[in-house]
Design a protein around this motif. Sequence first.
Motif, PDB file in Angstrom:
ATOM      1  N   ASN A  69      48.548  17.584  54.726  1.00  0.00           N
ATOM      2  CA  ASN A  69      49.018  17.786  53.161  1.00  0.00           C
ATOM      3  C   ASN A  69      48.574  19.520  52.455  1.00  0.00           C
ATOM      4  O   ASN A  69      48.425  20.582  52.381  1.00  0.00           O
ATOM      5  CB  ASN A  69      48.026  17.395  52.309  1.00  0.00           C
ATOM      6  N   ARG A  70      50.143  19.602  51.963  1.00  0.00           N
ATOM      7  CA  ARG A  70      51.009  20.821  51.924  1.00  0.00           C
ATOM      8  C   ARG A  70      50.262  21.147  50.764  1.00  0.00           C
ATOM      9  O   ARG A  70      50.465  22.590  49.800  1.00  0.00           O
ATOM     10  CB  ARG A  70      52.048  20.879  51.667  1.00  0.00           C
ATOM     11  N   ARG A  71      49.725  19.913  49.606  1.00  0.00           N
ATOM     12  CA  ARG A  71      48.721  20.545  48.086  1.00  0.00           C
ATOM     13  C   ARG A  71      47.842  20.857  48.369  1.00  0.00           C
ATOM     14  O   ARG A  71      47.130  19.462  48.537  1.00  0.00           O
ATOM     15  CB  ARG A  71      49.408  19.304  46.912  1.00  0.00           C
ATOM     16  N   ILE A  72      47.434  22.171  47.402  1.00  0.00           N
ATOM     17  CA  ILE A  72      45.777  22.457  47.843  1.00  0.00           C
ATOM     18  C   ILE A  72      46.314  22.452  46.817  1.00  0.00           C
ATOM     19  O   ILE A  72      46.168  23.403  45.280  1.00  0.00           O
ATOM     20  CB  ILE A  72      45.958  23.970  48.603  1.00  0.00           C
ATOM     21  N   MET A  73      44.875  21.906  46.436  1.00  0.00           N
ATOM     22  CA  MET A  73      44.377  21.945  44.376  1.00  0.00           C
ATOM     23  C   MET A  73      43.366  22.875  44.480  1.00  0.00           C
ATOM     24  O   MET A  73      42.266  23.017  44.830  1.00  0.00           O
ATOM     25  CB  MET A  73      44.059  20.081  44.950  1.00  0.00           C
ATOM     26  N   ALA A 118      47.979  26.529  45.753  1.00  0.00           N
ATOM     27  CA  ALA A 118      48.685  26.670  46.827  1.00  0.00           C
ATOM     28  C   ALA A 118      49.765  25.135  46.832  1.00  0.00           C
ATOM     29  O   ALA A 118      49.312  24.288  47.459  1.00  0.00           O
ATOM     30  CB  ALA A 118      47.433  27.747  47.334  1.00  0.00           C
ATOM     31  N   VAL A 119      50.619  26.042  47.796  1.00  0.00           N
ATOM     32  CA  VAL A 119      51.544  25.201  48.816  1.00  0.00           C
ATOM     33  C   VAL A 119      51.366  25.749  49.829  1.00  0.00           C
ATOM     34  O   VAL A 119      51.093  26.541  50.260  1.00  0.00           O
ATOM     35  CB  VAL A 119      53.202  24.876  48.539  1.00  0.00           C
ATOM     36  N   VAL A 144      45.193  14.160  52.240  1.00  0.00           N
ATOM     37  CA  VAL A 144      45.465  13.170  52.606  1.00  0.00           C
ATOM     38  C   VAL A 144      46.849  13.268  53.566  1.00  0.00           C
ATOM     39  O   VAL A 144      47.851  13.448  53.387  1.00  0.00           O
ATOM     40  CB  VAL A 144      45.662  12.696  51.199  1.00  0.00           C
ATOM     41  N   ILE A 145      46.492  12.715  54.443  1.00  0.00           N
ATOM     42  CA  ILE A 145      47.705  12.211  55.356  1.00  0.00           C
ATOM     43  C   ILE A 145      47.305  11.122  56.406  1.00  0.00           C
ATOM     44  O   ILE A 145      46.515  10.401  55.476  1.00  0.00           O
ATOM     45  CB  ILE A 145      47.653  13.197  56.455  1.00  0.00           C
ATOM     46  N   ASN A 182      54.698  15.109  50.493  1.00  0.00           N
ATOM     47  CA  ASN A 182      53.999  16.507  50.786  1.00  0.00           C
ATOM     48  C   ASN A 182      53.037  16.508  52.322  1.00  0.00           C
ATOM     49  O   ASN A 182      51.597  17.506  51.830  1.00  0.00           O
ATOM     50  CB  ASN A 182      53.041  15.737  49.895  1.00  0.00           C
ATOM     51  N   ILE A 183      53.562  16.514  52.723  1.00  0.00           N
ATOM     52  CA  ILE A 183      53.299  16.434  54.419  1.00  0.00           C
ATOM     53  C   ILE A 183      53.899  17.660  55.254  1.00  0.00           C
ATOM     54  O   ILE A 183      55.680  17.019  55.563  1.00  0.00           O
ATOM     55  CB  ILE A 183      52.776  15.489  55.366  1.00  0.00           C
TER      56      ILE A 183
END
Length: 472
Positions: free
Chosen positions: A191-195, A203-204, A221-222, A287-288
Motif C-alpha cells: 500500500n502506498r499510503r503510509i498513515m 508519507a506516500v 492493505v493489499i 493505492n498499491i
Amino acid sequence: MNHFNSPKTRRRFIGRLALSVAGLAFGSVRQTEAAADTGLRLATFDVDATPPLGSMMSYDPVKRVDDLSLRCRGVVILGAGEPIVLCALDWLGLSNESHDAFRSTLAAAAGTTAERTAVQTLHQHDAPWSDFTAERLLKEAGATDLGRHDGAFARALLAKAADSIRAALPKAEPITSYGWGEAEVKEVASNRRIMGPDGKVRAVRWTATKDPALRAEPEGVIDPKVSLLSFWNGDKPVAILSYYACHPQSYYRMGIPSPDFPGIARFVREQAVPEALHVHFNGAGGNITAGKYNDGAHENRVALALRLADGMRRAWEATTKSPLTAPEIQWRSEAVALPPAACPDEEKLKAELSRLPLPEAPFVAAGAADRLAWLSRCREGHKIEIGLLSIGDARVLHMPGELFVEYQLAAKQMRPDLHVAMAAYGDRGPGYIGTARAYPEGGYETSPTASYVAPEVEEVLMGAMRRLLSAK
C-alpha cells in the motif's frame, strides 16, 4: 532490450526463465476431456500498440523502441447471446471520448454493442495516454502542440485492432470448459499510503521508494492474490486471462515504450503455455505500488516480473476446470453517474490552456484539459458503464479509473461463495477513485489534481457492484 541492463542480469533472467518453463505442472487442468459441442466459440486478437519514434507518450517522446512491445489484445466470446468483447491495452489510460471510441469501434467490429464491450488499460507509464475530449478542448483553445493528447496514433491503433477482431472471428475456436485458479504473489504489492498517528497520510510509498524507512513499513492493505480465468477447447487452453492489483511500474521516464514488469511476467507465462493467448488485467491498484520492494534500481524490473510470473504459474497449477454451457455465460452492466469533485476554478483551467508558448506548456495544458474534459462530461450527464462477466461460478467486474484496492476486496466479500476478480482502469476520466474515508485522510491520490470525483463516489460504485454481483 531495456529490461536487461547487464550481461549478468540477462544470464540470470534466461536461467530463471528456463526453470519457470521447465517447472510447469498442469495439475488438475491437464485432465483428458472429450470435446463437446457447446455452441460456444472464442476469438482472440492481438496487435502491436507501440508508438513510433518521435511520437509523444504520456510523459516523454519515443526515443527508442526495444524488443518487448506494447500490446492491445483480448477475446471475443461468441455463442452466449450477442458477442462479448474483453480488451486489455498496455497504455497509461484511455479517458472520456477515447474510451468511448475504443468500446464502440471494437464492438462494431465484433458485431455487438458497446454495453457488452470492456476495454481496460494496464497503466504503464512509459506508454501513451489518449483522451479525445481533452484533445478537442486543446484544439479549440488554439493549441498546435497537443502533447500526449495528439490522437493520431490512437486512431490508427483503433483501426488496426478493429481489423484484427474482424479477421479473428472466422477463426474462433470451440470452447468446452473454463478454468479458475488463484495464488498469492509474494513481495510485489504494497500500500502506498503510509498513515500517521493522527489518522492522516504522513508519507506516500511511490513506485520507486528510496527511503529505507518507508520500505520497512508493513505491506498494508493489499490483495495479494493473482486470479486466472481460462477458456478451453477440450485439453487445449485457448486463452488465459489474469488479474492482479498493483501499479505496474518499476521505473519509467526513459522515452522507451515498455509494458514494464507485468508485461515481462505475461511474456514468461506465454513461453510456458504457448498454446493460449495471455491477457493480463490490472485490478484495483490505485493505492498499491511495488514501493516496499523497489528502490528504483533497474534490475528490480525483472525481479518483480519473475515474482508475478511465479504467482501466475502457481495459480495455473491450481486451476480447476469445469464444463461450460452457453447459459452459464452472462454479461450484465449498469450505467452510473460518478459525482464530480468540488468544481475547480474553470477559468483558471482555461487560462492554463493558453500557456502555449512556454516550454512546459504542453504538459501543463494537458493536465488542465484532463480536468476540463471530465468536468464537461459530468455536466452533460455522462454515465460510466460498470460491467460484470459471469462464467459459471466466476465473476469479473470491469471498473473505471484508478480504484483503491478496498473496492476489489469489498467485491470479494460481497460474494464469498463465488470466484470474484476485478479489472480496473477502464475509463480513466475520473482519475483516482478513493474510498469515502480516504479523502479526509489526505495524500496524493485523493488530492484535487489526482482525483476528479467526490467522496460520495464510494456509495455509487459499491451499490452498483452489489447489485450486479447479487443478480441471479
